[in-house]
Design a protein around this motif. Structure first.
Motif, PDB file in Angstrom:
ATOM      1  N   ALA A   1       9.554 -22.769  -7.226  1.00 40.40           N
ATOM      2  CA  ALA A   1      10.527 -22.073  -6.338  1.00 40.40           C
ATOM      3  C   ALA A   1      10.101 -20.413  -6.132  1.00 40.40           C
ATOM      4  O   ALA A   1       9.991 -19.900  -4.939  1.00 40.40           O
ATOM      5  N   ASP A   2       9.907 -20.113  -7.328  1.00 37.84           N
ATOM      6  CA  ASP A   2       9.710 -18.404  -7.380  1.00 37.84           C
ATOM      7  C   ASP A   2       8.495 -18.243  -6.460  1.00 37.84           C
ATOM      8  O   ASP A   2       8.267 -17.169  -5.870  1.00 37.84           O
ATOM      9  N   ALA A   3       7.439 -19.192  -6.706  1.00 36.24           N
ATOM     10  CA  ALA A   3       6.109 -18.741  -6.287  1.00 36.24           C
ATOM     11  C   ALA A   3       6.197 -19.001  -4.640  1.00 36.24           C
ATOM     12  O   ALA A   3       5.599 -18.377  -3.925  1.00 36.24           O
ATOM     13  N   SER A   4       7.077 -20.061  -4.189  1.00 40.82           N
ATOM     14  CA  SER A   4       7.030 -20.341  -2.639  1.00 40.82           C
ATOM     15  C   SER A   4       7.994 -19.471  -2.046  1.00 40.82           C
ATOM     16  O   SER A   4       8.193 -19.708  -0.851  1.00 40.82           O
ATOM     17  N   SER A   5       8.687 -18.873  -2.581  1.00 40.94           N
ATOM     18  CA  SER A   5       9.626 -18.038  -2.102  1.00 40.94           C
ATOM     19  C   SER A   5       9.340 -16.448  -2.181  1.00 40.94           C
ATOM     20  O   SER A   5       8.629 -15.820  -1.418  1.00 40.94           O
ATOM     21  N   ASP A   6      10.215 -16.038  -3.403  1.00 40.04           N
ATOM     22  CA  ASP A   6       9.897 -14.569  -3.695  1.00 40.04           C
ATOM     23  C   ASP A   6       8.298 -13.994  -3.845  1.00 40.04           C
ATOM     24  O   ASP A   6       8.217 -13.087  -3.091  1.00 40.04           O
ATOM     25  N   ALA A   7       7.628 -14.865  -4.696  1.00 35.97           N
ATOM     26  CA  ALA A   7       6.219 -14.491  -4.681  1.00 35.97           C
ATOM     27  C   ALA A   7       5.532 -14.456  -3.520  1.00 35.97           C
ATOM     28  O   ALA A   7       4.603 -13.783  -3.267  1.00 35.97           O
ATOM     29  N   LEU A   8       5.701 -15.766  -2.567  1.00 38.11           N
ATOM     30  CA  LEU A   8       5.101 -15.667  -1.242  1.00 38.11           C
ATOM     31  C   LEU A   8       5.594 -14.432  -0.391  1.00 38.11           C
ATOM     32  O   LEU A   8       4.506 -14.087   0.318  1.00 38.11           O
ATOM     33  N   THR A   9       6.708 -14.432  -0.567  1.00 42.14           N
ATOM     34  CA  THR A   9       6.976 -13.096   0.268  1.00 42.14           C
ATOM     35  C   THR A   9       6.447 -11.932   0.042  1.00 42.14           C
ATOM     36  O   THR A   9       5.925 -11.152   1.102  1.00 42.14           O
ATOM     37  N   VAL A  10       6.540 -11.590  -1.196  1.00 41.23           N
ATOM     38  CA  VAL A  10       6.042 -10.383  -1.647  1.00 41.23           C
ATOM     39  C   VAL A  10       4.198 -10.346  -1.171  1.00 41.23           C
ATOM     40  O   VAL A  10       3.686  -9.416  -0.693  1.00 41.23           O
ATOM     41  N   LEU A  11       3.689 -11.663  -1.482  1.00 41.89           N
ATOM     42  CA  LEU A  11       2.139 -11.703  -1.171  1.00 41.89           C
ATOM     43  C   LEU A  11       1.627 -11.441   0.211  1.00 41.89           C
ATOM     44  O   LEU A  11       0.935 -10.764   0.590  1.00 41.89           O
ATOM     45  N   VAL A  12       2.561 -12.051   1.201  1.00 42.67           N
ATOM     46  CA  VAL A  12       2.401 -11.963   2.566  1.00 42.67           C
ATOM     47  C   VAL A  12       2.656 -10.567   2.853  1.00 42.67           C
ATOM     48  O   VAL A  12       2.042 -10.023   3.836  1.00 42.67           O
ATOM     49  N   ARG A  13       3.790 -10.080   2.825  1.00 45.56           N
ATOM     50  CA  ARG A  13       4.224  -8.902   3.164  1.00 45.56           C
ATOM     51  C   ARG A  13       3.274  -7.508   2.732  1.00 45.56           C
ATOM     52  O   ARG A  13       3.137  -6.794   3.609  1.00 45.56           O
ATOM     53  N   GLU A  14       3.116  -7.743   1.372  1.00 48.19           N
ATOM     54  CA  GLU A  14       2.225  -6.435   0.925  1.00 48.19           C
ATOM     55  C   GLU A  14       0.844  -6.713   1.296  1.00 48.19           C
ATOM     56  O   GLU A  14       0.205  -5.702   1.449  1.00 48.19           O
ATOM     57  N   SER A  15       0.369  -7.959   1.640  1.00 48.94           N
ATOM     58  CA  SER A  15      -0.958  -7.962   2.270  1.00 48.94           C
ATOM     59  C   SER A  15      -0.990  -7.803   3.555  1.00 48.94           C
ATOM     60  O   SER A  15      -2.198  -6.644   4.031  1.00 48.94           O
ATOM     61  N   CYS A  16       0.059  -8.032   4.215  1.00 48.88           N
ATOM     62  CA  CYS A  16       0.063  -7.284   5.815  1.00 48.88           C
ATOM     63  C   CYS A  16       0.108  -5.766   5.980  1.00 48.88           C
ATOM     64  O   CYS A  16      -0.468  -5.104   6.581  1.00 48.88           O
ATOM     65  N   THR A  17       0.996  -5.307   4.832  1.00 49.69           N
ATOM     66  CA  THR A  17       1.215  -3.797   4.675  1.00 49.69           C
ATOM     67  C   THR A  17      -0.290  -3.375   4.376  1.00 49.69           C
ATOM     68  O   THR A  17      -0.548  -2.129   4.971  1.00 49.69           O
ATOM     69  N   ALA A  18      -0.924  -3.816   3.366  1.00 51.92           N
ATOM     70  CA  ALA A  18      -2.352  -3.319   2.947  1.00 51.92           C
ATOM     71  C   ALA A  18      -3.491  -3.312   4.065  1.00 51.92           C
ATOM     72  O   ALA A  18      -4.021  -2.565   4.482  1.00 51.92           O
ATOM     73  N   ILE A  19      -3.299  -4.434   4.814  1.00 56.33           N
ATOM     74  CA  ILE A  19      -4.205  -4.556   5.892  1.00 56.33           C
ATOM     75  C   ILE A  19      -3.779  -3.516   7.153  1.00 56.33           C
ATOM     76  O   ILE A  19      -4.829  -2.963   7.684  1.00 56.33           O
ATOM     77  N   GLY A  20      -2.445  -3.292   7.447  1.00 55.33           N
ATOM     78  CA  GLY A  20      -1.968  -2.438   8.320  1.00 55.33           C
ATOM     79  C   GLY A  20      -2.572  -1.130   7.812  1.00 55.33           C
ATOM     80  O   GLY A  20      -3.008  -0.333   8.786  1.00 55.33           O
ATOM     81  N   LEU A  21      -2.305  -0.548   6.661  1.00 54.55           N
ATOM     82  CA  LEU A  21      -2.705   0.842   5.993  1.00 54.55           C
ATOM     83  C   LEU A  21      -4.198   0.893   6.323  1.00 54.55           C
ATOM     84  O   LEU A  21      -4.573   1.949   6.557  1.00 54.55           O
ATOM     85  N   ILE A  22      -4.974  -0.049   6.120  1.00 53.29           N
ATOM     86  CA  ILE A  22      -6.494   0.045   6.274  1.00 53.29           C
ATOM     87  C   ILE A  22      -6.928   0.332   7.687  1.00 53.29           C
ATOM     88  O   ILE A  22      -7.703   1.149   7.989  1.00 53.29           O
ATOM     89  N   VAL A  23      -6.133  -0.487   8.414  1.00 51.73           N
ATOM     90  CA  VAL A  23      -6.297  -0.191   9.927  1.00 51.73           C
ATOM     91  C   VAL A  23      -5.901   1.255  10.504  1.00 51.73           C
ATOM     92  O   VAL A  23      -6.578   1.842  11.016  1.00 51.73           O
ATOM     93  N   VAL A  24      -5.118   1.692   9.829  1.00 55.08           N
ATOM     94  CA  VAL A  24      -4.509   3.234  10.021  1.00 55.08           C
ATOM     95  C   VAL A  24      -5.577   3.936   9.729  1.00 55.08           C
ATOM     96  O   VAL A  24      -6.013   4.952  10.530  1.00 55.08           O
ATOM     97  N   MET A  25      -6.095   3.987   8.320  1.00 50.71           N
ATOM     98  CA  MET A  25      -7.107   4.758   7.997  1.00 50.71           C
ATOM     99  C   MET A  25      -8.433   4.815   8.706  1.00 50.71           C
ATOM    100  O   MET A  25      -9.082   5.971   8.891  1.00 50.71           O
ATOM    101  N   LEU A  26      -8.927   3.348   9.046  1.00 50.36           N
ATOM    102  CA  LEU A  26     -10.024   3.333   9.833  1.00 50.36           C
ATOM    103  C   LEU A  26      -9.862   4.059  11.310  1.00 50.36           C
ATOM    104  O   LEU A  26     -10.731   4.725  11.805  1.00 50.36           O
ATOM    105  N   SER A  27      -8.801   3.962  11.562  1.00 44.54           N
ATOM    106  CA  SER A  27      -8.223   4.742  13.260  1.00 44.54           C
ATOM    107  C   SER A  27      -8.481   6.178  12.950  1.00 44.54           C
ATOM    108  O   SER A  27      -8.714   6.885  13.990  1.00 44.54           O
ATOM    109  N   ILE A  28      -8.336   6.723  11.682  1.00 40.65           N
ATOM    110  CA  ILE A  28      -8.764   8.170  11.650  1.00 40.65           C
ATOM    111  C   ILE A  28      -9.941   8.527  10.993  1.00 40.65           C
ATOM    112  O   ILE A  28     -10.461   9.415  11.573  1.00 40.65           O
ATOM    113  N   SER A  29     -10.403   7.795  10.055  1.00 40.36           N
ATOM    114  CA  SER A  29     -11.933   8.168   9.692  1.00 40.36           C
ATOM    115  C   SER A  29     -12.397   6.770   9.208  1.00 40.36           C
ATOM    116  O   SER A  29     -11.961   6.424   7.954  1.00 40.36           O
ATOM    117  N   TRP A  30     -13.390   6.105   9.680  1.00 42.83           N
ATOM    118  CA  TRP A  30     -13.934   5.031   9.217  1.00 42.83           C
ATOM    119  C   TRP A  30     -14.750   5.170   7.840  1.00 42.83           C
ATOM    120  O   TRP A  30     -15.030   4.515   6.899  1.00 42.83           O
TER     121      TRP A  30
END
Length: 599
Positions: free
Chosen positions: A138-167
């Motif tokens: 239950a922990d892995a399929s709700s709370d942990a999975l929420t953090v996993l997906v959310r933080e992964s998307c945040t990390a990807i978004g931040l990298i995209v921002v960084m690439l748009s400024i200076s690759w």
């Protein structure tokens, strides 16, 4: 503690099987994923917003831009709130539904497992799987999975921002990712192994605690409190050691990954501030540089969160693996299709042999053959461990035996288990009652029984005299396994249950063992009436109770040593006569002591 039949399941197989449980809720799951993606994009967007905020707001003082800033900020956080709700609610909804389905499926499977499974698996271990291991999923399929997906998307978004400024600067940071991935891979393997040991240790904790609860009277009577306390102490200490190994692994990996990320950040800051135009091959505005630094600093948070949540994910994978191993245990063989429209009660054992798994090939029963005609009563006697109760367990196929067991000429293996067991009523020495009312315990398995039929069965078992004295009569709750009743009262309820079932075959395994002399006399009369209408197997240690049986079968070391009527066996002066004489001498030896106690 793990079942000897449990085999390890690979991570990929676990993932695929978990997805099959999520699939029915895929639309809610997709909404949760959408919420997490939106959350990550918004967080990255906030970082990107720093660039125009500094350039147009603080440097250029663009009035139009400044007027729109409050509305943009409020709009961003409204969207962020919607994304948070979508991700948290729907991921939690999917997770709890998966857990509910797991527990229901595990319980249903537990009902179908053969008796032999329970012989080598403690109830504490099974309960630990259903309660603790499923909760890890239950922990892995709700709370942990929420953090996993959310933080992964945040990390990807931040990298995209960084690439748009200076690759080029972004590349300095990205080259550290493979090293982080190697560390995460090693940590994940160790966490999964430790998590499996934690779940096994929790099974042991549950097992020790359950035994202490069930055996609390014996523990008190024999002064075993200190021993049981020490057993529980050792079990909890082992669990603590395994938990600390997991904590240590997580605590070590987080700083390592953060240090690697900080090194990349430090080098980037140094190069960017040394000579931006030379290093970046382009001019960089103060806003762009601020956004770049903010993105890199914010990137450390999702990296930390992903490393931290990894322990919960690995716990969930280990828990899911143990659950799937439990669900993969083979159920009772139930391939029979032959239905007997009206069972008469004729029985036959033909060359039946059996050995328990723990006996290492030593046969408990060897080539047992006998026949019982409908309406007859056959008593089975012998020394302890001779195999008497095993014969009673083979008839309803609690265990699978070699040879043939027939009812009305039909092999029991060709009959559906539900149909077979419907024909057999069992009253055993170990009475099992449920934490329910007296009426429901008597009518257990007979959902269509009327109140009048329940009362009639209770009266036939001479149970109504004490039932009427209970606070709510038949509707009185009797506690866990009938703890609020005496041994004799519990036995009479079990006999009433057998009477109500009206099965053509009756198995009595020391059915009157817990009764006083007066109750036994009344119940024996009720049993005689019941036995007259069905075929009966009586397993008895007190030989005086089975003198009127049609035949008496003496079991010795898994074989039939003697068979005949009471008179014939006594005249033979063999094993039965010796057992009878031994019991008679034991009874007469206690008479003087009883007389002394009454004087």
């Amino acid at each position: 503690m793990t079942s000897p039949h449990t085999s390890p399941i690979s991570g990929k197989v676990v993932y695929r099987r978990l997805l099959s449980y999520v699939w029915p809720y895929r639309y809610a799951f997709m909404l949760a994923i959408l919420g997490n993606i939106l959350y990550g994009v918004i967080d990255a967007g906030i970082t990107k917003l720093l660039q125009p905020l500094l350039n147009q707001g603080f440097v250029d003082h663009d009035v139009t831009f400044i007027h729109w800033i409050p509305f943009v900020v409020i709009g961003i956080f409204i969207l962020r709130g919607v994304a948070t709700f979508l991700s948290t609610f729907f991921m939690g909804w999917v997770g709890r539904n998966v857990v509910m389905n797991f527990r229901q499926e595990m319980f249903a499977h537990m009902m179908r497992l053969p008796t032999s499974y329970y012989d080598h698996t403690s109830s504490g271990e099974i309960l630990s799987k259903i309660i603790y291991n499923v909760e890890q999923v239950a922990d892995a399929s709700s709370d942990a999975l929420t953090v996993l997906v959310r933080e992964s998307c945040t990390a990807i978004g931040l990298i995209v921002v960084m690439l748009s400024i200076s690759w080029r600067l972004t590349l300095l940071f990205i080259i550290t990712v493979p090293l982080m991935a190697i560390i995460m891979s090693g940590v994940s393997k160790r966490m999964r192994a430790v998590s499996a040991r934690i779940q096994a240790s929790m099974g042991n904790v549950t097992h020790v605690a359950e035994e202490a609860i069930e055996g609390q009277k014996v523990i008190k009577a024999f002064g075993g409190q200190a021993y049981e306390t020490e057993q529980f102490k050792q079990a909890t200490q082992n669990n603590r050691r395994q938990e600390m190994k997991l904590i240590a692994t997580s605590a070590t990996s987080i700083p390592m990954i953060q240090v690697i990320g900080s090194v990349a950040l430090a080098i980037t800051v140094y190069l960017a501030t040394l000579n931006p135009e030379h290093v970046l091959r382009t001019a960089i505005t103060p806003g762009a540089f601020a956004a770049m630094m903010a993105a890199m600093i914010m990137l450390l948070k999702p990296i930390k969160q992903l490393t931290k949540v990894n322990s919960n994910i690995q716990k969930g994978i280990a828990g899911a693996a143990s659950i799937f191993a439990f669900l993969d245990e083979k159920p009772e063989v139930d391939t029979g299709t032959q239905i007997i429209p009206s069972v008469q009660g004729n029985m036959a054992f033909r060359q039946v042999s059996f050995s328990y798994a723990a006996s290492e090939g030593q046969k408990t029963l060897s080539n047992i053959s006998f026949e019982v005609k409908a309406g007859e009563t056959i008593a089975i006697v012998g020394r302890s461990g001779a195999g008497k109760s095993t014969i009673a367990s083979l008839l309803p196929r609690f265990y699978e035996a070699q040879g043939e067991i027939l009812i009305d000429g039909v092999n029991v293996k060709t009959m559906p288990l539900s149909h077979l067991r419907k024909q057999i009523a069992v009253v055993s020495q170990q009475v099992t009652l449920f934490n329910d009312t007296v009426a429901r315990n008597i009518a257990y398995g007979q959902d269509d029984a009327t109140r009048e039929q329940i009362i009639a069965a209770a009266e036939s078992a001479y149970a109504m005299d004490f039932i009427e004295g209970l606070p709510e009569g038949l509707d009185t709750l009797i506690g866990d396994n009938g703890v609020r009743l005496s041994g004799g009262q519990r036995q009479r309820i079990a006999i009433a249950r057998a009477i109500l079932k009206k099965a053509p075959i009756l198995v009595l395994d020391e059915a009157t063992s817990a009764l006083d002399t007066e109750s036994e006399r009344h119940i024996q009369a009720a049993l005689d009436k019941l036995m007259a209408s069905c075929t009966t197997l009586v397993i008895a240690h007190r030989l005086s109770t089975i003198e009127n049986a049609n035949r008496i079968m003496v079991i010795d070391q898994g074989r039939i040593a003697e068979m005949g009527t009471h008179e014939a066996l006594m005249a033979k002066k063999g094993l039965y006569a010796n057992l009878r004489l031994m019991q008679y001498n034991q009874v007469t030896a206690t008479i003087p002591e009883l007389e002394l106690e009454t004087n």
